[in-house]
Design an enzyme around this catalytic site. Structure first.
Site, mmCIF file in Angstrom:
data_model
loop_
_atom_site.group_PDB
_atom_site.id
_atom_site.type_symbol
_atom_site.label_atom_id
_atom_site.label_comp_id
_atom_site.label_asym_id
_atom_site.label_seq_id
_atom_site.Cartn_x
_atom_site.Cartn_y
_atom_site.Cartn_z
ATOM 1 N N GLU A 100 -60.164 -115.935 -99.853
ATOM 2 C CA GLU A 100 -60.147 -114.554 -99.343
ATOM 3 C C GLU A 100 -59.293 -113.611 -100.192
ATOM 4 O O GLU A 100 -58.771 -112.612 -99.682
ATOM 5 C CB GLU A 100 -59.677 -114.523 -97.878
ATOM 6 C CG GLU A 100 -60.540 -115.382 -96.954
ATOM 7 C CD GLU A 100 -60.195 -115.231 -95.480
ATOM 8 O OE1 GLU A 100 -60.148 -114.098 -94.990
ATOM 9 O OE2 GLU A 100 -59.989 -116.276 -94.826
ATOM 10 N N ASP A 158 -59.073 -109.917 -90.312
ATOM 11 C CA ASP A 158 -59.281 -111.125 -89.520
ATOM 12 C C ASP A 158 -60.725 -111.598 -89.735
ATOM 13 O O ASP A 158 -61.622 -110.812 -90.068
ATOM 14 C CB ASP A 158 -59.063 -110.791 -88.039
ATOM 15 C CG ASP A 158 -59.078 -112.012 -87.151
ATOM 16 O OD1 ASP A 158 -57.996 -112.505 -86.819
ATOM 17 O OD2 ASP A 158 -60.194 -112.475 -86.787
ATOM 18 N N LYS A 215 -62.832 -112.193 -87.668
ATOM 19 C CA LYS A 215 -63.772 -111.542 -86.746
ATOM 20 C C LYS A 215 -64.192 -110.140 -87.205
ATOM 21 O O LYS A 215 -65.021 -109.519 -86.578
ATOM 22 C CB LYS A 215 -63.142 -111.425 -85.352
ATOM 23 C CG LYS A 215 -62.985 -112.750 -84.651
ATOM 24 C CD LYS A 215 -62.675 -112.553 -83.192
ATOM 25 C CE LYS A 215 -61.215 -112.347 -82.926
ATOM 26 N NZ LYS A 215 -60.350 -113.477 -83.115
ATOM 27 N N TYR A 234 -49.515 -115.816 -77.500
ATOM 28 C CA TYR A 234 -48.848 -117.024 -77.038
ATOM 29 C C TYR A 234 -49.705 -117.625 -75.914
ATOM 30 O O TYR A 234 -49.974 -116.929 -74.943
ATOM 31 C CB TYR A 234 -47.439 -116.749 -76.530
ATOM 32 C CG TYR A 234 -46.653 -118.044 -76.476
ATOM 33 C CD1 TYR A 234 -46.149 -118.605 -77.641
ATOM 34 C CD2 TYR A 234 -46.494 -118.720 -75.272
ATOM 35 C CE1 TYR A 234 -45.463 -119.813 -77.602
ATOM 36 C CE2 TYR A 234 -45.806 -119.927 -75.240
ATOM 37 C CZ TYR A 234 -45.284 -120.461 -76.400
ATOM 38 O OH TYR A 234 -44.619 -121.653 -76.380
ATOM 39 N N HIS A 252 -48.164 -115.343 -87.249
ATOM 40 C CA HIS A 252 -49.073 -114.286 -87.681
ATOM 41 C C HIS A 252 -49.105 -113.192 -86.610
ATOM 42 O O HIS A 252 -48.849 -113.452 -85.434
ATOM 43 C CB HIS A 252 -50.480 -114.847 -87.925
ATOM 44 C CG HIS A 252 -51.027 -115.588 -86.767
ATOM 45 N ND1 HIS A 252 -50.646 -116.878 -86.469
ATOM 46 C CD2 HIS A 252 -51.907 -115.226 -85.796
ATOM 47 C CE1 HIS A 252 -51.279 -117.276 -85.387
ATOM 48 N NE2 HIS A 252 -52.058 -116.293 -84.951
ATOM 49 N N VAL A 253 -49.431 -111.981 -87.052
ATOM 50 C CA VAL A 253 -49.433 -110.824 -86.149
ATOM 51 C C VAL A 253 -50.797 -110.143 -86.237
ATOM 52 O O VAL A 253 -51.352 -109.986 -87.323
ATOM 53 C CB VAL A 253 -48.310 -109.830 -86.555
ATOM 54 C CG1 VAL A 253 -48.347 -108.575 -85.676
ATOM 55 C CG2 VAL A 253 -46.942 -110.493 -86.475
HETATM 56 O O1 G7M Z 1 -55.058 -116.853 -81.446
HETATM 57 P P1 G7M Z 1 -54.362 -116.679 -82.727
HETATM 58 O O2 G7M Z 1 -53.201 -115.744 -82.601
HETATM 59 O O3 G7M Z 1 -53.932 -117.985 -83.336
HETATM 60 O O4 G7M Z 1 -55.405 -115.991 -83.697
HETATM 61 C C1 G7M Z 1 -55.829 -116.529 -84.905
HETATM 62 C C2 G7M Z 1 -56.677 -115.508 -85.620
HETATM 63 O O5 G7M Z 1 -56.989 -116.013 -86.909
HETATM 64 C C3 G7M Z 1 -58.002 -115.261 -84.914
HETATM 65 O O6 G7M Z 1 -58.126 -113.882 -84.617
HETATM 66 C C4 G7M Z 1 -59.043 -115.740 -85.927
HETATM 67 O O7 G7M Z 1 -60.202 -114.950 -85.924
HETATM 68 C C5 G7M Z 1 -58.294 -115.647 -87.246
HETATM 69 N N1 G7M Z 1 -58.781 -116.591 -88.263
HETATM 70 C C6 G7M Z 1 -59.092 -117.887 -88.051
HETATM 71 N N2 G7M Z 1 -59.493 -118.430 -89.225
HETATM 72 C C7 G7M Z 1 -59.895 -119.806 -89.381
HETATM 73 C C8 G7M Z 1 -59.454 -117.456 -90.193
HETATM 74 C C9 G7M Z 1 -59.779 -117.441 -91.580
HETATM 75 O O8 G7M Z 1 -60.180 -118.413 -92.204
HETATM 76 N N3 G7M Z 1 -59.578 -116.237 -92.215
HETATM 77 C C10 G7M Z 1 -59.135 -115.119 -91.565
HETATM 78 N N4 G7M Z 1 -59.002 -113.991 -92.263
HETATM 79 N N5 G7M Z 1 -58.825 -115.126 -90.254
HETATM 80 C C11 G7M Z 1 -58.991 -116.289 -89.570
#
Ligand code: G7M
Length: 338
Positions: free
Chosen positions: A179, A199, A201, A263, A271-272
Site C-alpha cells: 500500500e 482504510d 474499507k 476497544y 491505530h486510530v
Molecule cells: O477494529 P479495528 O480498530 O482493529 O479496525 C481495523 C481497521 O483496519 C478496519 O477498519 C479495517 O478495515 C482496517 N484494515 C484491515 N486490514 C487487513 C487492512 C489492510 O490491509 N489495509 C488497510 N489500509 N486497512 C486495513
C-alpha cells in the site's frame, strides 16, 4: 445425503439435501428454484434469522413448496435516489396515493404509496442454502463485558498474547512493502511517529465516505489499555498532523472528523480511525468507539487512567474470546453493580 438442521424456536427440523452422484463420481448440484420462481407464494417461512430495523434488511429462512432443501430470502428496502426524486415526477403524480393518519395544526402524518416501480424491495434468494449460509445470515447475539483491570490482566491479555493476531499486513505497511502509493502522510519518528493511509474499507476518492487509518510506528502498544502519560506526545501528534494532512489533502476540517480508537480492536497494534463525521461508518457505536480527544483528556487528568478503569466492550457468540469469557463465567458476572 446431507442434513441441514433448521432451528425454528424450539423445534428442529431436518431438511434432506440430495446430492446425486454422477457417472464420473462428481456430485450433481441439487436443482435450485431460480429458473422457475416468479413470485414468493411458494415460500414457507420457518424462521426470521435477522431483522435489522436500522438497515431495513430482513433475512428469512424457509422452504419452497416446489423444491427440496432450505431457502433463504433476504429483503432489503432501498435508499432514496436523489436523481430519481429530481427527474422522476412519478413520486408526485396522481397515480400515487396519500392516506392521512392524523393532522395537528401545521403537522400532518400520512402513509404514502408511490407507484409500484418506485416501491420495489431488493430480494436476494439463496437456494438451496447450506448451514453456513444460514449461520452467516443469522443474527449473532452481542454481549457486553465490563472489563475490569483484573479481567484484562488475568483473561483478556493472556488471550491476546496467546492468539497472536497476525500483524503482517500492518508491518508490511510500516516497512513500505504494501500500500505504498496509498500512504498520505508519514512521520518516521520511531516513538511518536505514524503513518496515515486510507482504510481498507475506503476507495480513497469518494469524500462522502472518507475513512483513514493512522498506524503508529511503535510496535509495543497493543491497544487503548496500554496507553498512559508517556504516550501523550504520540497521541497529540496523531491528532494534530492527521487533521492537518486531511484538511490539506481532502479539504475537510477537523471539526468535521470523527477521530477514535476501537476497544476491543480487531488487531493489536495501536491505530486510530479518522472518518467523516457525516458518514456513519461501521464501528462508531458507543460500545466500541473511544474519541481520541477524550482519550487524551482522560490521560492528562490521570496518567494511568486506562490501567485503572473498567472498559466495556462487545463480544459475539462466534468470537473465540466469547468462549474463554463464558468458561470463566465472566459474561454473567461482568455487569457493573450500580
Ligand atoms: O477494529 P479495528 O480498530 O482493529 O479496525 C481495523 C481497521 O483496519 C478496519 O477498519 C479495517 O478495515 C482496517 N484494515 C484491515 N486490514 C487487513 C487492512 C489492510 O490491509 N489495509 C488497510 N489500509 N486497512 C486495513
Amino acid at each position: 445425503m446431507a442434513d441441514i438442521k433448521v432451528e425454528d424456536n424450539n423445534v428442529i427440523k431436518n431438511h434432506s439435501v440430495k446430492k446425486r452422484k454422477l457417472d464420473d463420481g462428481a456430485e450433481e448440484k441439487q436443482p435450485n428454484i431460480h429458473s422457475t420462481i416468479e413470485d414468493l407464494s411458494s415460500f414457507k417461512l420457518e424462521k426470521i434469522l435477522n431483522n435489522n430495523t436500522r438497515s431495513k434488511i430482513v433475512c428469512l429462512q424457509g422452504t419452497f413448496s416446489d423444491a427440496d432443501g432450505a431457502g433463504l430470502v433476504i429483503l432489503e428496502k432501498y435508499a432514496f435516489e436523489e436523481e430519481n426524486l429530481k427527474s422522476n415526477s412519478d413520486y408526485f403524480s396522481t397515480s400515487s396515493c396519500l392516506k392521512k393518519v392524523f393532522h395537528n395544526d401545521i403537522y400532518g402524518n400520512y402513509e404514502y404509496y408511490p407507484v409500484t416501480q418506485l416501491n420495489s424491495i431488493k430480494a436476494t434468494i439463496i437456494h438451496p442454502a447450506t448451514e453456513k449460509h444460514i449461520e452467516k445470515y443469522s443474527i449473532q447475539n452481542p454481549y457486553i463485558v465490563d472489563e475490569t483491570p483484573d479481567i484484562y490482566e488475568s483473561i483478556v491479555s493472556p488471550f491476546i498474547i496467546k492468539e497472536q493476531f497476525d500483524l503482517q499486513w500492518v508491518y508490511n505497511i510500516l516497512e513500505h512493502k504494501s500500500e505504498v502509493e496509498r500512504v498520505v502522510y508519514e512521520d518516521p519518528d520511531p516513538v511518536n511517529g505514524f503513518l496515515l493511509l486510507p482504510d481498507l474499507k475506503w476507495n480513497g476518492t469518494t469524500l462522502d465516505t472518507l475513512y483513514l487509518l493512522a498506524i503508529v510506528n511503535d510496535r509495543n502498544i497493543k491497544s487503548l489499555r496500554d496507553l498512559q502519560g508517556e504516550h501523550l506526545p504520540l497521541l497529540k501528534n496523531i491528532y494534530n498532523k492527521g487533521c492537518k494532512t486531511i484538511e490539506e489533502k481532502y479539504g475537510i476540517a477537523k471539526s468535521q472528523l470523527r477521530i477514535y480508537l476501537h476497544y476491543q480492536p480487531s488487531f493489536y497494534h495501536l491505530h486510530v480511525h479518522f472518518t467523516y463525521l457525516k458518514h456513519e461508518a461501521p464501528g462508531i457505536l458507543a460500545e466500541r468507539a473511544h474519541l481520541l480527544s477524550n482519550v487524551i483528556s482522560n490521560i492528562e487528568l490521570v496518567a494511568d487512567y486506562y490501567k485503572k478503569v473498567t472498559i466495556p466492550f462487545v463480544v459475539r457468540e462466534t468470537d473465540k474470546l466469547f468462549k474463554v469469557l463464558e468458561e470463566k463465567d465472566i459474561l454473567k458476572k461482568s455487569s457493573l453493580k450500580v
